[in-house]
Write an enzyme that holds these catalytic residues in place. Structure first.
Site, mmCIF file in Angstrom:
data_model
loop_
_atom_site.group_PDB
_atom_site.id
_atom_site.type_symbol
_atom_site.label_atom_id
_atom_site.label_comp_id
_atom_site.label_asym_id
_atom_site.label_seq_id
_atom_site.Cartn_x
_atom_site.Cartn_y
_atom_site.Cartn_z
ATOM 1 N N CYS A 1 0.901 -1.050 -0.163
ATOM 2 C CA CYS A 1 0.047 0.000 -0.003
ATOM 3 C C CYS A 1 1.149 1.049 -0.001
ATOM 4 O O CYS A 1 1.477 1.463 0.975
ATOM 5 C CB CYS A 1 -0.917 0.137 1.221
ATOM 6 S SG CYS A 1 -1.808 1.603 1.246
ATOM 7 N N CYS B 1 -0.504 4.038 2.583
ATOM 8 C CA CYS B 1 -0.580 3.892 4.078
ATOM 9 C C CYS B 1 -0.356 2.476 4.502
ATOM 10 O O CYS B 1 0.773 1.965 4.335
ATOM 11 C CB CYS B 1 -1.694 4.350 4.762
ATOM 12 S SG CYS B 1 -3.497 3.860 3.770
ATOM 13 N N SER B 2 -1.164 1.796 4.778
ATOM 14 C CA SER B 2 -1.075 0.049 5.080
ATOM 15 C C SER B 2 -2.350 -0.411 4.928
ATOM 16 O O SER B 2 -2.681 -1.353 5.581
ATOM 17 C CB SER B 2 -1.001 0.545 6.553
ATOM 18 O OG SER B 2 -2.011 1.088 7.466
ATOM 19 N N CYS B 3 -3.189 -0.075 3.674
ATOM 20 C CA CYS B 3 -4.134 -0.966 3.483
ATOM 21 C C CYS B 3 -3.790 -2.319 3.248
ATOM 22 O O CYS B 3 -2.841 -2.736 2.375
ATOM 23 C CB CYS B 3 -4.955 -0.329 2.142
ATOM 24 S SG CYS B 3 -5.483 1.255 2.376
#
Ligand code: FE
Length: 197
Positions: A105, A108-110
């Protein structure tokens, strides 16, 4: 990466904001910390990457399921009982001898919670997010994932809209294994695409 930061990193503005929001909601009696901890604990321990491993094992033994999974992953994954937040729009990408898939991602951190649990810390780190796009083959090799030179690497950018899961190649010599035994071979990293089985 430098060696300068062996201590815990300082919290980010987003983390600070989440902490402030959480304490405010608790103070107002809107949120119960115990309930919140239970949710985190659920995704860390009850879900983990175990669900994803079951999806992969089923796809390996059942060609019709594999076809459904690749055509429309969200309902196919739900067939095994896995669904929920951060997994509403799943796409499964299949490794072949010619193509290796990896997921990042960049923003961010999906990450697909219902099948993999919560993302590991390195998945959220800026160097991983940047280098997986810029130099995936080099980064993968550093992570111990050697992709053959003639194998193309495809990088998929997970987002709030779409979460990707890698369907790894079934290891050779596993023809006699049961679905359960196959699931035990599947690792979280292989389903992110930073490892090969
Ligand atoms: Fe994200």
């Amino acid at each position: 990466m430098t060696d300068e930061h062996h201590h815990a990193p300082p919290t980010s503005p987003v983390e600070d904001r989440v902490a402030a929001l959480e304490s405010l909601l608790v103070e107002k009696g809107i949120l119960d910390t115990a309930a919140l901890d239970a949710v985190v604990d659920h995704y860390e321990h009850a879900v983990g990457p175990l669900n994803g491993a079951r999806v992969v094992a089923r796809a390996w033994i059942d060609p019709a399921y594999r076809a459904r999974l690749l055509a429309d992953a969200t309902p196919a994954i739900a067939e095994l009982g896995f669904s929920g937040p951060e997994g509403d729009h799943m796409v499964v990408v299949e490794n072949t001898p010619e193509v290796h898939n990896a997921v990042v991602c960049t923003l961010c951190s999906c990450y697909p919670w219902p099948v993999l649990g919560l993302p590991p810390t390195w998945y959220k780190s800026p160097p991983y997010r940047a280098r997986m796009v810029r130099e995936p083959r080099v980064l993968l090799a550093e992570l111990g994932c050697e992709v053959p030179p003639d194998c193309e690497i495809r990088v998929w950018d997970s987002s709030a809209e779409v979460r990707y899961l890698v369907l790894p190649l079934r290891p050779a010599g596993t023809g006699d294994l049961s679905e359960e035994e196959l699931a035990a071979l599947v690792t979280r990293d292989a389903m992110i695409g930073v490892a090969r089985l």
